[in-house]
Write a protein that holds these residues in place. Structure first.
Motif, short mmCIF file in Angstrom:
data_model
loop_
_atom_site.label_atom_id
_atom_site.label_comp_id
_atom_site.label_asym_id
_atom_site.label_seq_id
_atom_site.Cartn_x
_atom_site.Cartn_y
_atom_site.Cartn_z
N CYS A 169 0.84 -1.20 0.00
CA CYS A 169 0.00 0.00 0.00
C CYS A 169 0.88 1.26 0.00
O CYS A 169 2.00 1.24 0.52
CB CYS A 169 -0.90 0.05 1.23
SG CYS A 169 -1.78 -1.48 1.57
N ASP A 170 0.34 2.37 -0.57
CA ASP A 170 1.06 3.63 -0.43
C ASP A 170 0.70 4.24 0.92
O ASP A 170 -0.09 3.68 1.69
CB ASP A 170 0.76 4.57 -1.60
CG ASP A 170 -0.70 5.01 -1.67
OD1 ASP A 170 -1.42 4.90 -0.64
OD2 ASP A 170 -1.13 5.45 -2.75
N MET A 171 1.26 5.37 1.25
CA MET A 171 1.06 5.96 2.57
C MET A 171 -0.34 6.54 2.75
O MET A 171 -0.71 6.95 3.85
CB MET A 171 2.12 7.03 2.84
CG MET A 171 3.53 6.46 3.01
SD MET A 171 3.66 5.19 4.31
CE MET A 171 3.34 6.15 5.78
N ASN A 172 -1.12 6.57 1.68
CA ASN A 172 -2.51 7.01 1.78
C ASN A 172 -3.46 5.84 1.98
O ASN A 172 -4.67 6.03 2.13
CB ASN A 172 -2.92 7.78 0.52
CG ASN A 172 -2.16 9.08 0.38
OD1 ASN A 172 -1.98 9.81 1.37
ND2 ASN A 172 -1.70 9.38 -0.83
N GLY A 173 -2.91 4.62 1.95
CA GLY A 173 -3.73 3.44 2.18
C GLY A 173 -4.25 2.78 0.92
O GLY A 173 -5.03 1.82 1.00
N THR A 174 -3.84 3.21 -0.24
CA THR A 174 -4.28 2.60 -1.49
C THR A 174 -3.41 1.38 -1.80
O THR A 174 -2.18 1.46 -1.75
CB THR A 174 -4.19 3.59 -2.66
OG1 THR A 174 -5.02 4.71 -2.38
CG2 THR A 174 -4.64 2.94 -3.96
N ASN A 190 -8.86 1.25 -1.08
CA ASN A 190 -8.22 2.02 -0.01
C ASN A 190 -8.49 1.35 1.34
O ASN A 190 -9.63 1.03 1.67
CB ASN A 190 -8.73 3.45 0.02
CG ASN A 190 -7.91 4.33 0.95
OD1 ASN A 190 -8.13 4.37 2.15
ND2 ASN A 190 -6.93 5.04 0.38
N ALA A 192 -7.07 2.67 4.32
CA ALA A 192 -6.53 3.62 5.30
C ALA A 192 -7.22 3.53 6.65
O ALA A 192 -6.64 3.90 7.67
CB ALA A 192 -6.61 5.04 4.75
N ASP A 193 -8.47 3.07 6.65
CA ASP A 193 -9.21 2.99 7.91
C ASP A 193 -8.93 1.70 8.68
O ASP A 193 -9.39 1.55 9.83
CB ASP A 193 -10.72 3.09 7.64
CG ASP A 193 -11.13 4.48 7.18
OD1 ASP A 193 -10.41 5.44 7.53
OD2 ASP A 193 -12.15 4.60 6.49
N PHE A 197 -3.29 -0.90 9.21
CA PHE A 197 -2.60 0.09 8.39
C PHE A 197 -2.22 1.31 9.23
O PHE A 197 -1.08 1.79 9.16
CB PHE A 197 -3.49 0.52 7.22
CG PHE A 197 -2.85 1.58 6.36
CD1 PHE A 197 -1.97 1.24 5.35
CD2 PHE A 197 -3.08 2.94 6.60
CE1 PHE A 197 -1.35 2.22 4.58
CE2 PHE A 197 -2.46 3.92 5.85
CZ PHE A 197 -1.59 3.56 4.83
N ARG A 198 -3.16 1.80 10.02
CA ARG A 198 -2.88 2.98 10.84
C ARG A 198 -1.73 2.72 11.82
O ARG A 198 -0.86 3.57 12.01
CB ARG A 198 -4.14 3.40 11.60
CG ARG A 198 -5.27 3.86 10.71
CD ARG A 198 -6.33 4.62 11.52
NE ARG A 198 -6.82 3.83 12.64
CZ ARG A 198 -7.86 3.00 12.57
NH1 ARG A 198 -8.50 2.84 11.41
NH2 ARG A 198 -8.27 2.34 13.63
N ALA A 201 1.72 2.34 9.89
CA ALA A 201 2.22 3.60 9.33
C ALA A 201 2.95 4.45 10.37
O ALA A 201 3.76 5.31 10.02
CB ALA A 201 1.06 4.39 8.72
#
Length: 340
Positions: A169-174, A190, A192-193, A197-198, A201
């Protein structure tokens, strides 16, 4: 102490009790004969009149001795029977304690197997996050780089069958690349939620990782997974800037089932036992009977102990907390065996 030796103690204590009762019975039988003889002697002494008076005194003394013997035999029977009963009770308690400790040891064995397995997963995610194909894809996110990263992830999955999927994943969660893009349409989604992931990161170095509790992953057809994640860092350096997150989804259900079903119980024990793995909230995450996973909670009071046995009625619950392994400290899980 084995069940066989406990059985021998119980059998021998019962035999000793039976023997004692038999001997006391013989004493009483002899005593009854003495009383009959003393009674007959008194009758004959009475017939003899003055000449039989001395014999009457002896006869009465015999009766007095007989009464004493009767009292002693009763006391002996009660005392020996009480001691033998105490021995039998002690043997039963030892048997229960030994069996309880055996179940605790088996609970430890189950959680240790899982710990060692999951430690390897933490090594995998930290290692693979430094792969040049993964770093290049996270750093540029170009289509060709993502395709190559996905192909590398697919190679890993062919060798490591314990995983359902691997996501970059990228840093935006995609999700930029996945190892099973032909099976799960996750690329471009995505996440990100997601808790994993949170948490990942925010990790400080490439030596760190996040371990998520067992859950169902909607993007993987609601499969049961244990997710491990770590940041991908610039140039793959441990303290480089975070440029993405690598998540590996451990195929939990078949791996955990093999552990709980593999605990070495006898066929008779297995018929009345459940072997479980539970999380820190006592939620069932694996069960030898396949029941209650993520839905049932097991109640047992540890009383601050890492391991022990709790007995309630005819139900025994043995437990052992995760000891962790190497750099994996565990998530507060327990190995548990419930036995009727």
């Amino acid at each position: 102490m084995t069940d066989v030796s406990i059985s021998n103690i119980t059998h021998k204590s019962q035999s000793a009790r039976d023997l004692t009762i038999n001997k006391v019975g013989q004493i009483r039988a002899i005593n009854r004969r003495m009383r009959i003889l003393a009674l007959n002697a008194l009758i004959e002494a009475a017939r003899a009149g003055e000449l039989g008076r001395g014999f009457a005194v002896v006869s009465q003394e015999v009766r007095a001795i007989s009464d004493e013997v009767e009292g002693l035999s009763l006391a002996l029977e009660e005392e020996v029977a009480a001691e033998i009963d105490a021995l039998a009770t002690m043997a039963g308690e030892i048997a229960q304690s030994a069996q309880g400790q055996r179940l605790v040891d088996l609970s430890l064995n189950a959680i240790e197997i899982i710990d060692r397995n999951l430690y390897e997963r933490t090594c995998d995610v930290r290692w693979w996050a430094t792969d040049s194909a993964i770093v290049d894809c996270a750093g540029g996110a170009e289509a060709s780089a993502c395709d190559y990263a996905a192909s590398r992830l697919a190679v890993i999955l062919r060798a490591y069958t314990v995983y359902i999927d691997l996501w970059l994943c990228d840093m935006n969660g995609t999700v930029l690349a996945s190892g099973r893009r032909d099976r799960y349409a996750v690329e471009g989604r995505n996440v990100a939620d997601a808790g994993w992931f949170r948490s990942a990161a925010k990790l400080a170095t490439g030596d760190d990782f996040h371990a998520e509790d067992v859950r169902r992953e909607p993007l993987l057809d609601n499969a049961l997974v244990a997710t491990y994640a770590t940041p991908v860092r610039m140039r793959g350096e441990a303290r480089g800037k975070s440029i993405g997150v690598l998540a590996i989804h451990f195929d939990w259900e078949p791996q955990a089932r093999a552990v709980v079903e593999g605990v070495r119980l006898t066929p008779e024990e297995r018929a009345r036992s459940r072997v479980l793995l539970v999380d820190a909230n006592r939620r069932v995450i694996a069960s030898s009977d396949g029941q209650g996973v993520l839905e049932e909670r097991i109640s047992f009071d540890t009383k601050g102990r890492a391991s022990g046995v709790v007995t309630s009625g005819n139900r025994t619950t043995a437990f052992h907390a995760t000891p962790g392994y190497e750099t994996y400290r565990g998530l507060g899980w327990y190995g548990v065996i419930c036995q009727n």
